[in-house]
Design a protein around this motif. Structure first.
Motif, PDB file in Angstrom:
ATOM      1  N   ALA A 188      14.174   1.368   6.533  1.00  0.00           N
ATOM      2  CA  ALA A 188      14.251   0.601   5.281  1.00  0.00           C
ATOM      3  C   ALA A 188      14.190  -0.904   5.502  1.00  0.00           C
ATOM      4  CB  ALA A 188      15.507   0.975   4.501  1.00  0.00           C
ATOM      5  N   SER A 189      15.014  -1.421   6.390  1.00  0.00           N
ATOM      6  CA  SER A 189      15.068  -2.863   6.592  1.00  0.00           C
ATOM      7  C   SER A 189      13.703  -3.402   7.027  1.00  0.00           C
ATOM      8  CB  SER A 189      16.136  -3.198   7.635  1.00  0.00           C
ATOM      9  OG  SER A 189      16.157  -4.588   7.885  1.00  0.00           O
ATOM     10  N   GLU A 190      13.078  -2.709   7.958  1.00  0.00           N
ATOM     11  CA  GLU A 190      11.771  -3.136   8.466  1.00  0.00           C
ATOM     12  C   GLU A 190      10.697  -3.074   7.375  1.00  0.00           C
ATOM     13  OE1 GLU A 190       8.526  -1.392  11.610  1.00  0.00           O
ATOM     14  OE2 GLU A 190      10.651  -1.141  12.104  1.00  0.00           O
ATOM     15  N   LEU A 191      10.700  -2.001   6.593  1.00  0.00           N
ATOM     16  CA  LEU A 191       9.664  -1.840   5.560  1.00  0.00           C
ATOM     17  C   LEU A 191       9.879  -2.803   4.393  1.00  0.00           C
ATOM     18  CD1 LEU A 191       9.087   2.017   5.580  1.00  0.00           C
ATOM     19  CD2 LEU A 191       7.782   0.208   6.726  1.00  0.00           C
ATOM     20  N   ARG A 192      11.124  -3.126   4.108  1.00  0.00           N
ATOM     21  CA  ARG A 192      11.389  -4.153   3.081  1.00  0.00           C
ATOM     22  C   ARG A 192      10.788  -5.492   3.526  1.00  0.00           C
ATOM     23  NH1 ARG A 192      15.269  -3.040  -0.866  1.00  0.00           N
ATOM     24  NH2 ARG A 192      16.508  -1.150  -0.585  1.00  0.00           N
ATOM     25  N   GLN A 193      10.912  -5.796   4.818  1.00  0.00           N
ATOM     26  CA  GLN A 193      10.343  -7.053   5.338  1.00  0.00           C
ATOM     27  C   GLN A 193       8.814  -7.032   5.276  1.00  0.00           C
ATOM     28  OE1 GLN A 193      12.010  -7.849   9.245  1.00  0.00           O
ATOM     29  NE2 GLN A 193      14.086  -7.477   8.494  1.00  0.00           N
ATOM     30  N   VAL A 194       8.232  -5.886   5.563  1.00  0.00           N
ATOM     31  CA  VAL A 194       6.767  -5.732   5.469  1.00  0.00           C
ATOM     32  C   VAL A 194       6.315  -6.034   4.043  1.00  0.00           C
ATOM     33  CG1 VAL A 194       4.920  -3.984   5.402  1.00  0.00           C
ATOM     34  CG2 VAL A 194       6.482  -4.095   7.361  1.00  0.00           C
ATOM     35  N   ILE A 195       7.027  -5.478   3.063  1.00  0.00           N
ATOM     36  CA  ILE A 195       6.659  -5.678   1.658  1.00  0.00           C
ATOM     37  C   ILE A 195       6.816  -7.144   1.269  1.00  0.00           C
ATOM     38  CG2 ILE A 195       7.350  -5.142  -0.713  1.00  0.00           C
ATOM     39  CD1 ILE A 195       8.046  -2.293   0.460  1.00  0.00           C
ATOM     40  N   ALA A 196       7.930  -7.749   1.667  1.00  0.00           N
ATOM     41  CA  ALA A 196       8.159  -9.163   1.352  1.00  0.00           C
ATOM     42  C   ALA A 196       7.047 -10.036   1.941  1.00  0.00           C
ATOM     43  CB  ALA A 196       9.523  -9.608   1.882  1.00  0.00           C
ATOM     44  N   ALA A 197       6.669  -9.781   3.188  1.00  0.00           N
ATOM     45  CA  ALA A 197       5.619 -10.568   3.843  1.00  0.00           C
ATOM     46  C   ALA A 197       4.271 -10.371   3.164  1.00  0.00           C
ATOM     47  CB  ALA A 197       5.529 -10.177   5.318  1.00  0.00           C
ATOM     48  N   THR A 198       3.980  -9.130   2.760  1.00  0.00           N
ATOM     49  CA  THR A 198       2.716  -8.835   2.068  1.00  0.00           C
ATOM     50  C   THR A 198       2.636  -9.591   0.758  1.00  0.00           C
ATOM     51  OG1 THR A 198       2.683  -6.617   3.047  1.00  0.00           O
ATOM     52  CG2 THR A 198       1.285  -6.980   1.108  1.00  0.00           C
ATOM     53  N   VAL A 199       3.710  -9.563   0.010  1.00  0.00           N
ATOM     54  CA  VAL A 199       3.756 -10.237  -1.299  1.00  0.00           C
ATOM     55  C   VAL A 199       3.601 -11.749  -1.127  1.00  0.00           C
ATOM     56  CG1 VAL A 199       5.331 -10.809  -3.190  1.00  0.00           C
ATOM     57  CG2 VAL A 199       5.018  -8.431  -2.506  1.00  0.00           C
ATOM     58  N   MET A 200       4.296 -12.311  -0.143  1.00  0.00           N
ATOM     59  CA  MET A 200       4.239 -13.756   0.081  1.00  0.00           C
ATOM     60  C   MET A 200       2.848 -14.203   0.542  1.00  0.00           C
ATOM     61  SD  MET A 200       6.996 -15.263  -0.794  1.00  0.00           S
ATOM     62  CE  MET A 200       7.012 -16.840   0.065  1.00  0.00           C
ATOM     63  N   SER A 201       2.127 -13.309   1.227  1.00  0.00           N
ATOM     64  CA  SER A 201       0.821 -13.689   1.782  1.00  0.00           C
ATOM     65  C   SER A 201      -0.320 -13.519   0.772  1.00  0.00           C
ATOM     66  CB  SER A 201       0.511 -12.855   3.026  1.00  0.00           C
ATOM     67  OG  SER A 201       0.290 -11.501   2.661  1.00  0.00           O
ATOM     68  N   ASP A 202      -0.019 -12.949  -0.395  1.00  0.00           N
ATOM     69  CA  ASP A 202      -1.070 -12.704  -1.388  1.00  0.00           C
ATOM     70  C   ASP A 202      -0.522 -12.903  -2.798  1.00  0.00           C
ATOM     71  OD1 ASP A 202      -3.231 -11.910  -2.863  1.00  0.00           O
ATOM     72  OD2 ASP A 202      -3.402  -9.901  -1.995  1.00  0.00           O
ATOM     73  N   SER A 203      -0.272 -14.148  -3.132  1.00  0.00           N
ATOM     74  CA  SER A 203       0.343 -14.449  -4.435  1.00  0.00           C
ATOM     75  C   SER A 203      -0.633 -14.247  -5.593  1.00  0.00           C
ATOM     76  CB  SER A 203       0.889 -15.878  -4.440  1.00  0.00           C
ATOM     77  OG  SER A 203      -0.146 -16.795  -4.146  1.00  0.00           O
ATOM     78  N   ALA A 204      -1.931 -14.146  -5.298  1.00  0.00           N
ATOM     79  CA  ALA A 204      -2.904 -13.890  -6.368  1.00  0.00           C
ATOM     80  C   ALA A 204      -2.773 -12.449  -6.860  1.00  0.00           C
ATOM     81  CB  ALA A 204      -4.322 -14.152  -5.873  1.00  0.00           C
ATOM     82  N   THR A 205      -2.717 -11.521  -5.909  1.00  0.00           N
ATOM     83  CA  THR A 205      -2.561 -10.101  -6.277  1.00  0.00           C
ATOM     84  C   THR A 205      -1.155  -9.829  -6.782  1.00  0.00           C
ATOM     85  OG1 THR A 205      -4.171  -9.447  -4.603  1.00  0.00           O
ATOM     86  CG2 THR A 205      -2.706  -7.725  -5.410  1.00  0.00           C
ATOM     87  N   TYR A 206      -0.158 -10.318  -6.046  1.00  0.00           N
ATOM     88  CA  TYR A 206       1.241 -10.038  -6.379  1.00  0.00           C
ATOM     89  C   TYR A 206       1.827 -11.240  -7.116  1.00  0.00           C
ATOM     90  CZ  TYR A 206       0.240  -6.351  -3.099  1.00  0.00           C
ATOM     91  OH  TYR A 206      -0.347  -5.284  -2.472  1.00  0.00           O
TER      92      TYR A 206
END
Length: 207
Positions: free
Chosen positions: A31-49
């Motif tokens: 959980a902790s690792e995958l939450r970080q993956v999601i946070a990083a994905t969202v931060m790296s693509d503010s147009a989509t997210y």
């Protein structure tokens, strides 16, 4: 005889992430690792997210999703399907519907989860009822017809049986009490509105 079984994930607000961890890596502690993956994905693509998609500003969402008390849903499953480059089929017991995340992306494999209205568990194919988890198969090749063949049928039967036995929570009509201020609510919508206004996030179901 092959059968699809439900592998129970702890009810600790991180069940979606740990269920994905189990079907993808046979690991219930991702959980902790995958939450970080999601946070990083969202931060790296503010147009989509963007705020329209996330219902909160991008940076605030990225902090929010890393809180172990927060639940995941459709947005998180779509990001995790992309991260693992595999489809994730999520079966809903109440409606018996199956939502497939990552569909149309050209992925060649699929994993499966089951949802009871509040909680996610993992689905696995095993050789017989009661077989050890070590022999679980949780990743399946997608066939030309877009299914995973007989495994899809076995999963559908498990979901339909759970539906007949009413092994789900009707989130539109169940009753909840806020453990912080003791107010009572009917349905998830009222509880979410209360949480948004007050910041209280500890709810308990009661009859």
């Amino acid at each position: 005889m092959e059968t699809v079984v439900r592998r129970v994930i702890p009810s600790d607000n991180s069940c979606l992430f740990n269920a994905v961890g189990y079907v993808m890596e046979h690991n219930r502690n991702k959980a902790s690792e995958l939450r970080q993956v999601i946070a990083a994905t969202v931060m790296s693509d503010s147009a989509t997210y963007n705020e329209l998609v996330l219902e909160k500003p991008n940076d605030i969402y990225s902090q929010w999703i890393q809180d172990p008390e927060k639940w995941g849903g459709a947005i998180e499953l779509s990001i995790l399907a992309k991260y693992y480059k595999r489809e994730i089929a999520a079966y809903d017991i109440q409606t018996t519907r199956c939502d497939i995340y990552g569909q149309g992306e050209g992925y060649t494999e699929r994993a499966m989860l089951i949802y009871d209205g509040l909680h996610y568990d993992a689905l696995a194919l095993t050789f017989f009822e009661g077989a050890p988890e070590e022999v679980d198969q949780t990743i399946f090749p997608i066939l030309k017809d877009g299914t995973i063949g007989h495994v899809s049928k076995l999963a559908e039967k498990l979901v339909q049986d759970a539906n007949r036995q009413r092994k789900f929570t009707d989130t539109a009509n169940f009753t909840l009490r806020c453990a912080v201020c003791q107010k009572a609510f009917v349905g998830q919508k009222e509880a979410v509105e209360h949480a948004t206004k007050t910041g209280h996030s500890n709810f308990q179901e009661f009859k």
